[in-house]
Each structure stands twice: as C-alpha cells, then as structure tokens.
Design a protein around this motif. Structure first.
Motif, PDB file in Angstrom:
ATOM      1  N   GLU A  30       0.825  -1.209   0.000  1.00 18.91           N
ATOM      2  CA  GLU A  30       0.000   0.000   0.000  1.00 18.91           C
ATOM      3  C   GLU A  30       0.860   1.260   0.000  1.00 18.91           C
ATOM      4  O   GLU A  30       0.554   2.239  -0.680  1.00 18.91           O
ATOM      5  N   GLN A  31       1.955   1.226   0.767  1.00 17.14           N
ATOM      6  CA  GLN A  31       2.853   2.378   0.809  1.00 17.14           C
ATOM      7  C   GLN A  31       3.562   2.574  -0.527  1.00 17.14           C
ATOM      8  O   GLN A  31       3.716   3.708  -1.000  1.00 17.14           O
ATOM      9  N   VAL A  32       3.975   1.473  -1.129  1.00 18.44           N
ATOM     10  CA  VAL A  32       4.723   1.538  -2.388  1.00 18.44           C
ATOM     11  C   VAL A  32       3.857   2.086  -3.516  1.00 18.44           C
ATOM     12  O   VAL A  32       4.272   2.986  -4.259  1.00 18.44           O
ATOM     13  N   ILE A  33       2.638   1.564  -3.664  1.00 16.99           N
ATOM     14  CA  ILE A  33       1.800   2.009  -4.791  1.00 16.99           C
ATOM     15  C   ILE A  33       1.285   3.428  -4.595  1.00 16.99           C
ATOM     16  O   ILE A  33       0.857   4.073  -5.564  1.00 16.99           O
ATOM     17  N   ALA A  34       1.341   3.934  -3.349  1.00 15.75           N
ATOM     18  CA  ALA A  34       0.937   5.316  -3.089  1.00 15.75           C
ATOM     19  C   ALA A  34       2.092   6.298  -3.258  1.00 15.75           C
ATOM     20  O   ALA A  34       1.883   7.517  -3.225  1.00 15.75           O
ATOM     21  N   SER A  35       3.308   5.792  -3.467  1.00 16.18           N
ATOM     22  CA  SER A  35       4.475   6.658  -3.621  1.00 16.18           C
ATOM     23  C   SER A  35       4.475   7.324  -4.992  1.00 16.18           C
ATOM     24  O   SER A  35       3.710   6.953  -5.889  1.00 16.18           O
ATOM     25  N   SER A  36       5.343   8.292  -5.168  1.00 17.93           N
ATOM     26  CA  SER A  36       5.374   9.060  -6.420  1.00 17.93           C
ATOM     27  C   SER A  36       5.763   8.198  -7.620  1.00 17.93           C
ATOM     28  O   SER A  36       5.267   8.397  -8.723  1.00 17.93           O
ATOM     29  N   GLU A  37       6.650   7.223  -7.410  1.00 19.42           N
ATOM     30  CA  GLU A  37       7.091   6.375  -8.516  1.00 19.42           C
ATOM     31  C   GLU A  37       6.226   5.132  -8.680  1.00 19.42           C
ATOM     32  O   GLU A  37       6.219   4.516  -9.741  1.00 19.42           O
ATOM     33  N   GLY A  38       5.518   4.733  -7.621  1.00 13.97           N
ATOM     34  CA  GLY A  38       4.656   3.563  -7.706  1.00 13.97           C
ATOM     35  C   GLY A  38       5.368   2.241  -7.525  1.00 13.97           C
ATOM     36  O   GLY A  38       4.777   1.178  -7.745  1.00 13.97           O
ATOM     37  N   TRP A  39       6.633   2.260  -7.105  1.00 12.17           N
ATOM     38  CA  TRP A  39       7.400   1.044  -6.855  1.00 12.17           C
ATOM     39  C   TRP A  39       8.559   1.397  -5.937  1.00 12.17           C
ATOM     40  O   TRP A  39       8.809   2.571  -5.658  1.00 12.17           O
ATOM     41  N   SER A  40       9.275   0.388  -5.450  1.00 10.48           N
ATOM     42  CA  SER A  40      10.364   0.602  -4.503  1.00 10.48           C
ATOM     43  C   SER A  40      11.706   0.291  -5.145  1.00 10.48           C
ATOM     44  O   SER A  40      11.986  -0.856  -5.502  1.00 10.48           O
ATOM     45  N   ARG A  41      12.569   1.300  -5.286  1.00  8.74           N
ATOM     46  CA  ARG A  41      13.910   1.075  -5.822  1.00  8.74           C
ATOM     47  C   ARG A  41      14.754   0.228  -4.870  1.00  8.74           C
ATOM     48  O   ARG A  41      15.571  -0.583  -5.308  1.00  8.74           O
ATOM     49  N   ASP A  42      14.552   0.431  -3.575  1.00  5.15           N
ATOM     50  CA  ASP A  42      15.311  -0.347  -2.601  1.00  5.15           C
ATOM     51  C   ASP A  42      14.972  -1.829  -2.713  1.00  5.15           C
ATOM     52  O   ASP A  42      15.864  -2.685  -2.692  1.00  5.15           O
ATOM     53  N   LEU A  43      13.682  -2.136  -2.848  1.00  3.67           N
ATOM     54  CA  LEU A  43      13.267  -3.529  -3.017  1.00  3.67           C
ATOM     55  C   LEU A  43      13.838  -4.109  -4.300  1.00  3.67           C
ATOM     56  O   LEU A  43      14.276  -5.268  -4.343  1.00  3.67           O
ATOM     57  N   TRP A  44      13.875  -3.305  -5.360  1.00  3.61           N
ATOM     58  CA  TRP A  44      14.396  -3.770  -6.638  1.00  3.61           C
ATOM     59  C   TRP A  44      15.875  -4.118  -6.534  1.00  3.61           C
ATOM     60  O   TRP A  44      16.326  -5.142  -7.073  1.00  3.61           O
ATOM     61  N   ARG A  45      16.644  -3.295  -5.833  1.00  3.85           N
ATOM     62  CA  ARG A  45      18.070  -3.580  -5.656  1.00  3.85           C
ATOM     63  C   ARG A  45      18.272  -4.868  -4.862  1.00  3.85           C
ATOM     64  O   ARG A  45      19.179  -5.655  -5.151  1.00  3.85           O
ATOM     65  N   GLN A  46      17.422  -5.092  -3.869  1.00  8.02           N
ATOM     66  CA  GLN A  46      17.515  -6.335  -3.102  1.00  8.02           C
ATOM     67  C   GLN A  46      17.183  -7.542  -3.968  1.00  8.02           C
ATOM     68  O   GLN A  46      17.814  -8.605  -3.839  1.00  8.02           O
ATOM     69  N   LEU A  47      16.195  -7.392  -4.850  1.00  3.10           N
ATOM     70  CA  LEU A  47      15.866  -8.489  -5.768  1.00  3.10           C
ATOM     71  C   LEU A  47      17.030  -8.770  -6.712  1.00  3.10           C
ATOM     72  O   LEU A  47      17.311  -9.931  -7.036  1.00  3.10           O
TER      73      LEU A  47
END
Length: 359
Positions: A30-47
């Motif tokens: 819910e927090q991620v999709i409400a953000s300005s970009e609509g996704w998490s760069r930090d989560l992406w780097r972890q993936l």
C-alpha cells in the motif's frame, strides 16, 4: 509427464517467495503504490542482489537462467505477492538488448544499477536518419514505469521497416506524462519530437525480435495470472468456510460448491496452457506463437471468470479497497488486456493455423 520444476528452479521459487513474504507484506504494498514512482527502488536492488533479475536472462547475456520456465516461476511469485515493479519492462527491454548485442548495458540492468522500460508498438512511432544517428517522433501510451526508466527500448517504423532503438532518459524532445495504474504501479505516455536515439541491431530487422520478446513476456504474464488465480480461489474458499448465512457456512450451499468446482477446473486448464506455452517455446516459431496465443486466450477467459466469481461470492466486501482480493481481481483483469486480449489472441491463433497449413 513430470511437471516438477527441478531442484535449482524450486530453490529460486522458495527464496523469492520467502523474500517477498518477509519484505513485501500488504502494508508495504500500500505504501509503495501510493508513492510518487509507484514502486520501490530499494526492493528492486535487493531483488537484483538475490539474483531474481538475472534469472530472466541466459548466461550469454550476463544472467544465469533465462528459459521460459525460469521466467514463468519468477512472474508466478510476483503474482502471488502482487508485487509491483518494472518486471515486464525489464524482461522485454532486456531481451531486446540481448538479441541486439548490448550485453554491456544488460549486465548493469541485471545488477540493479539501471532501470529499463519497453515501448514496442512500432506503428505509433516514426524514425528517420538524422546526421550520424536517428531521430524519433510520435507517441505511445501505457509504457510501464516510463518515468522511472534510465533507458527506454522503443520500436519505430523506418524506411527499411520496423526497427529498434534505445532512448536515454532526459533526451531532448522527450516528454513523459506519468500516471498510476488501477492495479498498482505506474505507467506513462511517451511523446517524442525529434528525439535522438541509438539504433539497436539492423534497421528493418526488428519484427522477429519483437515477436520473440512478446512471446516470452506472454509466458511470464500467463504464469503470473495463474498464481493470482490460485490466491483468489484460496481466499474465496476460506471466505465460504467462515461466512455464515441462516446459521451455517455459505460454503455448505450446493450451488456455491458447484461454482467453485467449475472455477477450480478452469484454473487447472489455464495452468496447463501456461505450462504448454513454456514447454513449446523452443519448437519453432509457429508452434511457439500458437502456444503463447492459446495460453493468453485461456488466461484472459479464465482470469475474468475467476475475478467475477470471487467478487460475487464475497458479496459487497469483494469490491472494497481494504480487501486484498479486490486488488488481485484488478490485476487479473489488467493482465487479460496486456499484450493483446483474448479476442486478439483467438484471431491470431486462427491466423497462425492458416499460416502453418499454407506452409
């Protein structure tokens, strides 16, 4: 027939599943999709550190897997968690880079250092030679995570035929109107007015590359959809066991049992179609394309059924934002329209059959 994933692929499923369960719960989503970009760069780097992005590409491209089944299991876990991020754009744009000899850039993508998106509808863009390079003009809508991408791989029409290009973020003449999507995440409309671009591969030779890239993307979407259907089915069954009417659980009503039995059978049909699309991928162009179109048609039909049945059997609560089921249903409907809806793929399957018979 053995439908097991194999030890290495099962390890990927388990590690990705555990990671998303521990790092992408519903509150985080819910927090991620409400953000300005609509996704998490930090989560992406972890993936990326976990090797998930590398699983989408073969060793020659800098990855370590890359088969249609590898793509399928990654997208399956993404669907199960309803994760948002540039998964589809990365897969499609990365496959273009691999096919056109840009492994140098793809390695940075796999490492999580560079974000890609893809706009591969050549009919909406026009490219002309401009000095020593190329210039692109036109527009394309619903480009996934376009505003977040460092580079966008685009297809455009040239005098030689459909061609592929790399457009850098911030290039002169490029504007992007970004907006959130109903199923989470974000997309953008590209507007290009004389945008400088780098040719990928040879001019006029893009059609077979785009077709193959779309095919592997369709495999990913189909596996994602099947996982979502499983979640929707399980959540609906749990609701039928706990929701009481006239003093008994509504799951005891025979009519509702019949509807769930029909849905379960349809989901298994969709699963078989998705597996078949991955299994037939290397058997020649016609076989591959028929298999992915058949799977996408089935996914579109069954996905709509699963979303409708789940919401109807939940009643009014099934439409609420607070219930995760409504978000899964939205994603199912969206997948049904991505890269061609069921009508498109039914027509395409028939055309491919005629092409095969003529050959």
């Amino acid at each position: 027939m053995d439908f097991s994933l194999g030890e290495d692929r099962q390890m990927l499923v388990n590690s990705l599943g555990r990671f998303l369960a521990g790092n992408f719960d519903w509150k985080t989503r819910e927090q991620v999709i409400a953000s300005s970009e609509g996704w998490s760069r930090d989560l992406w780097r972890q993936l990326a550190d976990l090797g998930v992005i590398g699983a989408l590409f073969d060793e020659e491209s800098g990855g370590y897997a890359g088969s249609p089944f590898d793509v399928g299991v990654v997208f399956g876990e993404v669907g199960r968690a309803l994760a948002v991020g540039p998964f589809l754009g990365t897969l499609m744009a990365g496959r273009v880079l691999a096919a056109t000899g840009r492994a140098d850039l793809l390695e940075r993508v796999i490492a999580g250092e560079v974000i890609l998106s893809a706009a591969l509808e050549a009919a909406t863009l026009r490219a002309v030679v401009a000095g020593d390079g190329w210039s692109l003009s036109g527009s394309q809508a619903v480009v996934p995570f376009a505003a977040s991408a460092d580079h966008i791989v685009v297809a455009a029409t040239t005098a030689q035929g459909p061609s592929l290009f790399l457009v850098d973020k911030g290039a002169s003449g490029l504007s992007i109107q970004s907006y959130p999507l109903v199923d989470g995440g974000a997309a953008g409309e590209l507007r290009l007015d004389g945008v400088p671009a780098t040719l990928l591969g040879e001019a006029g030779q893009a059609a077979p590359i785009i077709e193959a890239v779309n095919a592997v993307a369709l495999v990913g979407l189909c596996w994602e959809a099947v996982s979502i259907m499983d979640v929707v089915k399980d959540q609906t069954l749990e609701y039928l066991r706990t929701r009481k009417q006239f003093g008994i659980a509504i799951g005891k009503f025979q009519a509702l049992q019949h509807r769930m039995a029909t849905l379960a059978l349809e989901i298994e049909q969709a699963r078989s179609a998705a597996i078949n699309a991955a299994a037939r991928f290397q058997e020649g162009r016609i076989t591959r394309e028929k298999a992915v179109s058949a799977a996408k048609y089935t996914i579109g039909r069954v996905g709509t059924l699963a979303a409708e049945e789940a919401i109807q059997l939940h009643g009014g609560i099934g439409m609420t934002w607070e219930l995760p089921l409504s978000h899964y249903a939205k994603r199912l409907v969206m997948i049904g329209h991505q890269l061609g809806d069921e009508d498109h793929h039914l027509e395409r399957f028939i055309a491919l059959g005629r092409e095969s018979a003529a050959a």
